[in-house]
Scaffold this active site. Structure first.
Site, PDB file in Angstrom:
ATOM      1  CE1 TYR A   1       4.758  -5.033 -12.080  1.00  0.00           C
ATOM      2  CE2 TYR A   1       4.085  -5.310  -9.792  1.00  0.00           C
ATOM      3  CZ  TYR A   1       3.766  -5.227 -11.133  1.00  0.00           C
ATOM      4  OH  TYR A   1       2.465  -5.339 -11.537  1.00  0.00           O
TER       5      TYR A   1
ATOM      6  CG  ASN B   1       3.748  -0.173   2.697  1.00  0.00           C
ATOM      7  OD1 ASN B   1       4.762   0.275   2.207  1.00  0.00           O
ATOM      8  ND2 ASN B   1       3.195  -1.291   2.262  1.00  0.00           N
ATOM      9  N   GLY B   2       2.817  -2.769   4.945  1.00  0.00           N
ATOM     10  CA  GLY B   2       3.639  -3.917   5.317  1.00  0.00           C
ATOM     11  C   GLY B   2       2.783  -5.076   5.774  1.00  0.00           C
TER      12      GLY B   2
ATOM     13  CB  CYS C   1      -0.907   0.017   1.232  1.00  0.00           C
ATOM     14  SG  CYS C   1      -2.101  -1.330   1.270  1.00  0.00           S
TER      15      CYS C   1
ATOM     16  N   GLY D   1      -1.750   1.164  -4.675  1.00  0.00           N
ATOM     17  CA  GLY D   1      -3.019   0.632  -4.206  1.00  0.00           C
ATOM     18  C   GLY D   1      -4.176   1.361  -4.846  1.00  0.00           C
TER      19      GLY D   1
END
Length: 496
Positions: A286, A143-144, A38, A66
């Protein structure tokens, strides 16, 4: 060479005007690409500012991380207000009828990608905790992925803590809330000493702002400043650019940055000294936007170098080089630079396409591919083509792309992946398929070449990836099945 330089300039310039599309072909099949963690964004100022607009700009720059939901919390006159909903950043913001309600001196925000398949609103972020007067006293965006979240949740529930969501992020929120009597810094420190896994967090109380990062720095977190009174923390440097902030540095693994009620400016505290940096290698391959800088490394340059390196590793005779837009293009440019084989942007992407179409039949689903990507036939018919992509996950997307090229009359297809084979799932904030669905975990390179129907297939080696990144201080778990932290008893407990 001049044309190649112009391609590079054009490629990077496009992201200043639109959101980053990553690999549009892969979005047709959510199981055939690693789904991002995210994006998080936070800012704080000693004075009031237009947090509504600035948070919108910052989150829009992180939209690629996201697209399922978006939310913000804003600190205004000693109170916290919150809004979150399903949809893209601009869709959520345009439904806020009174923007002035979200103008204060601090804001945090979140763009969400559902990895556990649960799209219920109670799992949208930021999360917040209320007091007995129904006032929000604490809010965080994460985030994670925590690897011991289920265990910690059971402990907290045994103590009487009530959970409203299924996300591991709420575990972080409740631990901080539980320990607030230690002071904000003490509460965060106690939380970090309990949780395990990958986490970058921004948050606020009714009068303070904070951000912190796990002991390995697996997920990125950047610190910037708009002026001497206004600070920004975000997943990527492009969010700083979007709000006119200057890059200061990356928040360190194991570090808490925070504001004090009685002192001006931003404070720093290291929970643990000399932490080993292990930022996710896939951020460079990516996830991150190509115009981002992570840990002082330019993402576009890494991708371009990966194309150059795989040419050294696996040269081939061909007529043109093409890259799968968007993430494969820089590597294709690098491959062309090293090989002298002309780069041609012949895969044309429909930039107005949104989420995946809903169609009832397989025949119609096959046709969707050509709506998203279509080749310029005159450029590739009868040619020997090298196609560069960032990775191969399940293989179905790559196979469809090969079919598109063969139908266009390509003479030979040489496939190059500028990441090593993905042989293991990620437990640290990226939604990859199970090992059974990862094609490189179940096929040899030769078997995969036959499955794709290409004339040659090569993956970037682990040694060359480390050379490109400049060190081994990264998480390579999806390539090696060796992680910086244990996977935990229930690695599927995630909703980031």
């Amino acid at each position: 060479m001049k044309d190649l330089q112009q391609h590079k300039v054009n490629y990077l310039n496009q992201f200043k005007e639109r959101t980053y599309g990553r690999n549009l072909l892969k979005s047709e099949d959510v199981f055939d690409a690693p789904s991002e963690e995210c994006g998080i964004f936070g800012l704080y100022s000693d004075t009031d500012l237009d947090t509504f607009s600035l948070s919108q700009f910052g989150l829009f720059a992180l939209q690629h991380r996201g697209q399922e939901a978006c939310g913000i919390s804003v600190m205004k006159n000693g109170k916290i207000v919150n809004v979150k909903d399903e949809g893209l950043v601009l869709d959520v913001y345009k439904n806020i009828r009174e923007p002035e309600t979200f103008m204060g001196n601090s804001a945090i925000g979140h763009t969400r990608y559902t990895t556990a398949g649960d799209k219920k609103k109670y799992n949208f972020q930021p999360f917040f905790a209320k007091n007995e007067y129904d006032q929000i006293i604490l809010s965080i965006a994460h985030n994670g992925n925590l690897t011991n979240a289920e265990e910690l949740k059971k402990e907290l529930e045994a103590e009487g803590v009530v959970f409203k969501a299924t996300s591991d992020s709420e575990v972080i929120l409740r631990l901080i809330q539980k320990n607030l009597d230690l002071g904000l810094r003490g509460a965060i420190k106690a939380t970090m000493e309990k949780i395990e896994g990958a986490y970058s967090v921004v948050g606020m109380t009714r009068n303070k702002f904070f951000a912190f990062r796990d002991f390995h720095g697996i997920r990125p977190l950047i610190l910037g400043a708009i002026d001497e009174k206004t600070f920004v923390a975000a997943s990527e440097s492009v969010a700083l650019d979007a709000v006119g902030a200057q890059y200061v540095r990356d928040i360190l693994p194991g570090e808490i940055v925070y504001t004090s009620e009685n002192e001006k400016g931003l404070k720093s505290f290291l929970v643990k000294e000399n932490c080993e940096k292990r930022i996710c290698a896939f951020e460079y391959i990516y996830f991150a936007r190509p115009d981002s800088v992570l840990e002082n490394i330019n993402v576009h340059e890494i991708r371009e170098k990966s194309g150059m390196k795989i040419w050294e590793q696996a040269p081939v005779e061909a007529d043109i080089v093409i890259g799968v837009p968007d993430s494969g293009v820089p590597a294709a440019i690098g491959f062309s630079t090293a090989s002298g084989i002309p780069f041609r942007p012949v895969l044309i992407k429909n930039r107005y396409i949104g989420r995946s179409f809903i169609v009832p039949t397989q025949e119609m689903r096959e046709r969707i591919v050509n709506l998203k990507l279509n080749p310029i036939l005159s450029e590739i018919k009868g040619k020997r083509v090298v196609i560069i992509d960032d990775s191969i996950v399940r293989g179905t997307t790559s196979k469809r792309l090969v079919k598109i090229l063969k139908d266009a009359g390509v003479k030979e297809i040489h496939f190059r992946s500028v990441s090593p084979p993905i042989i293991a799932p990620c437990y640290l904030g990226i939604d990859t398929p199970s090992k059974d669905d990862l094609i490189s975990a179940n096929m040899s390179v030769e078997e995969l070449r036959n499955y794709l129907g290409v004339d040659s297939l090569e993956f970037l080696s682990m040694d060359n990836l480390k050379v490109i990144l400049g060190s081994s201080n990264h998480c390579f778990g999806c390539f090696t099945e060796e992680y910086p932290v244990p996977a935990g008893p229930n690695p599927d407990y995630t909703d980031e």
